[in-house]
Design a protein around this motif. Structure first.
Motif, PDB file in Angstrom:
ATOM      1  N   ASN A  32       0.955  -0.938  -0.142  1.00 26.76           N
ATOM      2  CA  ASN A  32      -0.022  -0.057  -0.024  1.00 26.76           C
ATOM      3  C   ASN A  32       1.119   1.283   0.149  1.00 26.76           C
ATOM      4  O   ASN A  32       1.517   1.439   1.046  1.00 26.76           O
ATOM      5  CB  ASN A  32      -0.935   0.224   1.054  1.00 26.76           C
ATOM      6  N   ILE A  33       0.801   2.146  -1.015  1.00 25.15           N
ATOM      7  CA  ILE A  33       1.916   3.294  -1.078  1.00 25.15           C
ATOM      8  C   ILE A  33       0.934   4.301  -0.550  1.00 25.15           C
ATOM      9  O   ILE A  33       0.077   4.609  -1.060  1.00 25.15           O
ATOM     10  CB  ILE A  33       2.109   3.502  -2.623  1.00 25.15           C
ATOM     11  N   LEU A  34       1.569   4.780   0.343  1.00 30.45           N
ATOM     12  CA  LEU A  34       1.075   5.971   1.174  1.00 30.45           C
ATOM     13  C   LEU A  34       1.512   7.375   0.764  1.00 30.45           C
ATOM     14  O   LEU A  34       0.808   8.046   0.692  1.00 30.45           O
ATOM     15  CB  LEU A  34       1.370   5.818   2.576  1.00 30.45           C
ATOM     16  N   LYS A  35       2.546   7.457   0.283  1.00 33.30           N
ATOM     17  CA  LYS A  35       3.169   8.734  -0.299  1.00 33.30           C
ATOM     18  C   LYS A  35       4.416   8.077  -1.214  1.00 33.30           C
ATOM     19  O   LYS A  35       5.141   7.244  -1.023  1.00 33.30           O
ATOM     20  CB  LYS A  35       3.945   9.593   0.786  1.00 33.30           C
ATOM     21  N   ALA A  36       4.611   8.865  -2.397  1.00 33.14           N
ATOM     22  CA  ALA A  36       5.681   8.724  -3.207  1.00 33.14           C
ATOM     23  C   ALA A  36       6.125  10.232  -3.918  1.00 33.14           C
ATOM     24  O   ALA A  36       5.123  10.699  -4.331  1.00 33.14           O
ATOM     25  CB  ALA A  36       5.110   7.888  -4.321  1.00 33.14           C
ATOM     26  N   GLN A  37       7.165  10.318  -4.091  1.00 31.86           N
ATOM     27  CA  GLN A  37       7.760  11.299  -4.895  1.00 31.86           C
ATOM     28  C   GLN A  37       8.947  10.765  -5.765  1.00 31.86           C
ATOM     29  O   GLN A  37      10.280  10.555  -5.069  1.00 31.86           O
ATOM     30  CB  GLN A  37       8.352  12.211  -3.983  1.00 31.86           C
ATOM     31  N   ILE A  38       8.618  10.630  -6.962  1.00 39.03           N
ATOM     32  CA  ILE A  38       9.762   9.908  -7.638  1.00 39.03           C
ATOM     33  C   ILE A  38       9.654  10.669  -9.285  1.00 39.03           C
ATOM     34  O   ILE A  38       8.768  10.765  -9.797  1.00 39.03           O
ATOM     35  CB  ILE A  38       9.365   8.396  -8.144  1.00 39.03           C
ATOM     36  N   TYR A  39      10.980  11.287  -9.590  1.00 41.87           N
ATOM     37  CA  TYR A  39      11.186  11.994 -10.752  1.00 41.87           C
ATOM     38  C   TYR A  39      12.136  11.119 -11.656  1.00 41.87           C
ATOM     39  O   TYR A  39      13.184  10.590 -11.032  1.00 41.87           O
ATOM     40  CB  TYR A  39      11.547  13.142 -10.637  1.00 41.87           C
ATOM     41  N   PRO A  40      12.103  11.338 -12.851  1.00 39.27           N
ATOM     42  CA  PRO A  40      13.289  10.702 -13.577  1.00 39.27           C
ATOM     43  C   PRO A  40      14.531  11.191 -13.486  1.00 39.27           C
ATOM     44  O   PRO A  40      14.745  12.489 -13.070  1.00 39.27           O
ATOM     45  CB  PRO A  40      12.701  10.833 -15.184  1.00 39.27           C
ATOM     46  N   ARG A  41      15.485  10.329 -13.314  1.00 37.59           N
ATOM     47  CA  ARG A  41      17.113  10.973 -13.143  1.00 37.59           C
ATOM     48  C   ARG A  41      17.166  11.509 -11.738  1.00 37.59           C
ATOM     49  O   ARG A  41      18.075  12.298 -11.576  1.00 37.59           O
ATOM     50  CB  ARG A  41      17.445  11.576 -14.269  1.00 37.59           C
ATOM     51  N   LYS A  42      16.277  11.364 -11.088  1.00 41.42           N
ATOM     52  CA  LYS A  42      16.593  11.799  -9.579  1.00 41.42           C
ATOM     53  C   LYS A  42      16.133  10.825  -8.557  1.00 41.42           C
ATOM     54  O   LYS A  42      15.558   9.910  -8.639  1.00 41.42           O
ATOM     55  CB  LYS A  42      15.472  13.054  -9.310  1.00 41.42           C
ATOM     56  N   GLU A  43      16.699  11.142  -7.506  1.00 37.72           N
ATOM     57  CA  GLU A  43      16.405  10.234  -6.123  1.00 37.72           C
ATOM     58  C   GLU A  43      15.037  10.101  -5.973  1.00 37.72           C
ATOM     59  O   GLU A  43      14.216  11.240  -6.180  1.00 37.72           O
ATOM     60  CB  GLU A  43      16.990  10.591  -4.875  1.00 37.72           C
ATOM     61  N   GLY A  44      14.513   8.948  -5.865  1.00 32.10           N
ATOM     62  CA  GLY A  44      12.927   8.714  -5.720  1.00 32.10           C
ATOM     63  C   GLY A  44      12.724   8.437  -3.994  1.00 32.10           C
ATOM     64  O   GLY A  44      13.609   7.955  -3.338  1.00 32.10           O
ATOM     65  N   LEU A  45      11.637   8.686  -3.544  1.00 28.51           N
ATOM     66  CA  LEU A  45      11.349   8.291  -2.183  1.00 28.51           C
ATOM     67  C   LEU A  45       9.703   7.865  -2.309  1.00 28.51           C
ATOM     68  O   LEU A  45       8.897   8.472  -3.009  1.00 28.51           O
ATOM     69  CB  LEU A  45      11.384   9.783  -1.374  1.00 28.51           C
ATOM     70  N   MET A  46       9.499   6.735  -1.215  1.00 28.47           N
ATOM     71  CA  MET A  46       8.313   6.312  -1.320  1.00 28.47           C
ATOM     72  C   MET A  46       8.251   5.450   0.063  1.00 28.47           C
ATOM     73  O   MET A  46       8.965   5.001   0.626  1.00 28.47           O
ATOM     74  CB  MET A  46       8.267   4.963  -2.314  1.00 28.47           C
ATOM     75  N   VAL A  47       7.086   5.960   0.784  1.00 23.05           N
ATOM     76  CA  VAL A  47       6.292   5.525   1.987  1.00 23.05           C
ATOM     77  C   VAL A  47       5.375   4.325   1.674  1.00 23.05           C
ATOM     78  O   VAL A  47       4.560   4.880   1.092  1.00 23.05           O
ATOM     79  CB  VAL A  47       5.792   6.483   2.916  1.00 23.05           C
ATOM     80  N   MET A  48       5.648   2.990   2.414  1.00 28.78           N
ATOM     81  CA  MET A  48       4.762   2.157   1.728  1.00 28.78           C
ATOM     82  C   MET A  48       4.449   1.261   2.735  1.00 28.78           C
ATOM     83  O   MET A  48       5.373   0.999   3.953  1.00 28.78           O
ATOM     84  CB  MET A  48       5.235   1.243   0.424  1.00 28.78           C
ATOM     85  N   GLU A  49       3.380   0.305   2.932  1.00 31.39           N
ATOM     86  CA  GLU A  49       3.130  -0.688   3.741  1.00 31.39           C
ATOM     87  C   GLU A  49       3.738  -1.847   2.902  1.00 31.39           C
ATOM     88  O   GLU A  49       2.737  -2.054   1.937  1.00 31.39           O
ATOM     89  CB  GLU A  49       2.039  -0.672   4.507  1.00 31.39           C
ATOM     90  N   LEU A  50       4.291  -2.701   3.606  1.00 26.97           N
ATOM     91  CA  LEU A  50       4.653  -4.018   2.645  1.00 26.97           C
ATOM     92  C   LEU A  50       4.213  -5.135   3.427  1.00 26.97           C
ATOM     93  O   LEU A  50       4.647  -5.067   4.889  1.00 26.97           O
ATOM     94  CB  LEU A  50       6.301  -4.238   2.334  1.00 26.97           C
ATOM     95  N   ARG A  51       3.436  -6.043   2.906  1.00 24.76           N
ATOM     96  CA  ARG A  51       2.697  -7.399   3.521  1.00 24.76           C
ATOM     97  C   ARG A  51       3.136  -8.576   2.818  1.00 24.76           C
ATOM     98  O   ARG A  51       3.286  -8.647   1.642  1.00 24.76           O
ATOM     99  CB  ARG A  51       1.046  -7.188   3.766  1.00 24.76           C
ATOM    100  N   GLY A  52       3.199  -9.531   3.589  1.00 24.72           N
ATOM    101  CA  GLY A  52       3.389 -11.047   3.080  1.00 24.72           C
ATOM    102  C   GLY A  52       3.707 -11.739   4.383  1.00 24.72           C
ATOM    103  O   GLY A  52       3.711 -11.443   5.434  1.00 24.72           O
ATOM    104  N   ASN A  53       4.025 -13.195   3.987  1.00 27.56           N
ATOM    105  CA  ASN A  53       4.521 -14.039   5.070  1.00 27.56           C
ATOM    106  C   ASN A  53       6.034 -13.644   5.366  1.00 27.56           C
ATOM    107  O   ASN A  53       6.681 -13.055   4.709  1.00 27.56           O
ATOM    108  CB  ASN A  53       4.377 -15.575   4.586  1.00 27.56           C
ATOM    109  N   ARG A  54       6.651 -13.901   6.482  1.00 28.73           N
ATOM    110  CA  ARG A  54       7.844 -13.402   6.912  1.00 28.73           C
ATOM    111  C   ARG A  54       9.034 -13.556   6.124  1.00 28.73           C
ATOM    112  O   ARG A  54       9.681 -12.730   5.951  1.00 28.73           O
ATOM    113  CB  ARG A  54       7.803 -13.966   8.264  1.00 28.73           C
ATOM    114  N   LYS A  55       8.903 -14.874   5.588  1.00 38.44           N
ATOM    115  CA  LYS A  55      10.102 -15.564   4.893  1.00 38.44           C
ATOM    116  C   LYS A  55       9.935 -14.522   3.295  1.00 38.44           C
ATOM    117  O   LYS A  55      10.897 -14.115   3.121  1.00 38.44           O
ATOM    118  CB  LYS A  55       9.969 -16.703   4.651  1.00 38.44           C
TER     119      LYS A  55
END
Length: 145
Positions: A32-55
């Motif tokens: 679930n992407i909560l915030k993102a700021q990504i521009y071509p040829r620049k550093e990107g930043l993303m705040v996300m919730e990542l889910r799945g089994n632990r392994k």
């Protein structure tokens, strides 16, 4: 189910790669992407919730690390408002880790934060809204980039 809130920093060399798609396809994770700021040829930043089994989660995190993504955990937790809780036990039925359980014979709902994975299932199940998500860090994307 294992879930964590993450801040991902993408070096400019990889911002055009299908990184999140690879997490889904290769590592069977959901996001679930909560915030993102990504521009071509620049550093990107993303705040996300990542889910799945632990392994799978750990393998996905290793993949991100291997390709050069800088990963910061945004501490997330669950707390219980004991004044609102009326000990109905609805949360115990959905808790995958046993952090919420009924103590017998008292029939008291016990919350053990050390066992909590912050999956938020209890938050959705609680009719009195006594289970609350806490974030230890607020993030302003403008300041982070």
């Amino acid at each position: 189910m294992y879930a964590r809130m993450l801040l991902l920093r993408f070096p400019r060399e990889i911002v055009d790669k299908p990184i999140v798609t690879n997490l889904v396809r290769t590592y069977d994770l959901s996001f679930n992407i909560l915030k993102a700021q990504i521009y071509p040829r620049k550093e990107g930043l993303m705040v996300m919730e990542l889910r799945g089994n632990r392994k799978d989660y750990e393998r996905g995190i290793q993949y991100l690390h291997d390709i050069g993504v800088i990963i910061e955990s945004i501490a997330q937790g669950i707390r219980r408002d004991d004044e609102r809780c009326y000990q109905c036990g609805a949360c115990t039925a959905v808790c995958p880790t046993g952090a919420l359980h009924i103590q017998r014979p008292e029939m008291q709902v016990i919350f053990d934060p050390e066992r909590c994975s912050a999956c938020e299932l209890c938050v959705k199940a609680c009719p009195s809204r006594a289970m609350i998500v806490t974030l230890d860090r607020s993030l302003d994307l403008e300041e982070a980039v």
